[in-house]
Design an enzyme around this catalytic site. Structure first.
Site, PDB file in Angstrom:
ATOM      1  N   SER A 128      24.485 -65.391  54.739  1.00 28.53           N
ATOM      2  CA  SER A 128      25.762 -65.228  55.444  1.00 28.53           C
ATOM      3  C   SER A 128      25.829 -66.239  56.570  1.00 28.53           C
ATOM      4  O   SER A 128      24.787 -66.698  57.064  1.00 28.53           O
ATOM      5  CB  SER A 128      25.847 -63.803  56.010  1.00 28.53           C
ATOM      6  OG  SER A 128      26.959 -63.664  56.863  1.00 28.53           O
ATOM      7  N   TYR A 141      23.229 -55.712  60.823  1.00 31.37           N
ATOM      8  CA  TYR A 141      23.468 -56.559  59.657  1.00 31.37           C
ATOM      9  C   TYR A 141      23.104 -58.006  59.967  1.00 31.37           C
ATOM     10  O   TYR A 141      22.430 -58.679  59.180  1.00 31.37           O
ATOM     11  CB  TYR A 141      24.939 -56.456  59.240  1.00 31.37           C
ATOM     12  CG  TYR A 141      25.324 -57.342  58.076  1.00 31.37           C
ATOM     13  CD1 TYR A 141      25.209 -56.882  56.772  1.00 31.37           C
ATOM     14  CD2 TYR A 141      25.806 -58.634  58.276  1.00 31.37           C
ATOM     15  CE1 TYR A 141      25.557 -57.687  55.696  1.00 31.37           C
ATOM     16  CE2 TYR A 141      26.155 -59.440  57.215  1.00 31.37           C
ATOM     17  CZ  TYR A 141      26.030 -58.963  55.929  1.00 31.37           C
ATOM     18  OH  TYR A 141      26.373 -59.784  54.863  1.00 31.37           O
TER      19      TYR A 141
END
Length: 232
Positions: A128, A141
């Site tokens: 990500s 996260y």
């Protein structure tokens, strides 16, 4: 890499980006195992459903035992608890790390020997832009994705001599169920899947798929003041 002769395992392939990846690989002639905790949820014609919970070592071992012909592994399965590091239940924080870090590591440890035995191939870890920059609202996260990025770098070095190229895909928000509540620009997962699979085919080590991730990558060189201009 000729994907038309490859056998690929995609984790979390029953929906969202994992399904888009599996569909793109199938369109290029690859044989695709679609890993899912509930394989009955896999509805992609041509894919081979396989039971796989990446947080369960017994499930991972069973999936490796049930295959044998994998040459490409795509570590896509993920979680998103929106856990704040200071206030969320620690179980939610642990889930993020168990999924993105330990889950990815567990699947890689199970399948890397198989890939090597089949003459080598590739591993793609779906990372990500948040591997590089953190936001407090979902700090767990971000921390887990950052750990997965470090894991990717280490495995890339360790597995190179076995003929396995380890790549990381960095991407921002995609239009999937996982981020349906996020009000921000989102990429079409089918477009990102095409970019990701192009990267695997080209032997890329790092695939930076969108502007948000490119901006985060560039900001790293500027240090804390560039990454977090809101700080006093």
């Amino acid at each position: 890499m000729d994907l038309s002769t490859s056998t690929v395992l995609v984790t979390g392939a029953n929906r969202g980006f994992g399904r888009a990846l599996a569909a793109e690989l199938l369109s290029r002639g690859a044989t695709v195992y679609a890993g899912a905790r509930n394989p009955d949820q896999v509805d992609l014609p041509g894919a081979k459903p396989i039971a796989l919970d990446i947080t369960d070592p017994a499930s991972v071992a069973a999936a490796a035992e049930a295959t044998g012909d994998v040459t490409v592994l795509v570590n896509n399965a993920g979680s998103s608890t929106s856990a704040d590091l200071l206030t969320a239940d620690l179980d939610a924080v642990r889930l993020e790390m168990d999924t993105h870090y330990f889950g990815t590591l567990s699947v890689t440890r199970a399948f890397a020997p198989q890939i090597a035995a089949n003459g080598g191939g590739a591993i793609l870890n779906v990372l990500s832009g948040l591997s590089w920059v953190s936001f407090p609202d979902f700090g767990a996260y971000c921390a887990a994705k950052s750990a997965e990025w470090s894991l990717t770098n280490a495995l890339r070095l360790q597995l190179a001599d076995q003929g396995i190229r380890v790549a990381g895909l960095h991407v921002g928000y995609m239009d999937t169920d996982m981020v349906r509540a996020v009000d921000a620009p989102k990429s079409d997962p089918t477009d990102i899947a095409r970019i990701a699979v192009d990267g695997i085919a080209a032997g890329a080590y790092e695939i930076v798929a969108d502007d948000a991730s490119r901006q985060a990558q560039a900001a790293l060189a500027g240090g804390v003041s560039v990454l977090y201009p809101q700080l006093p």
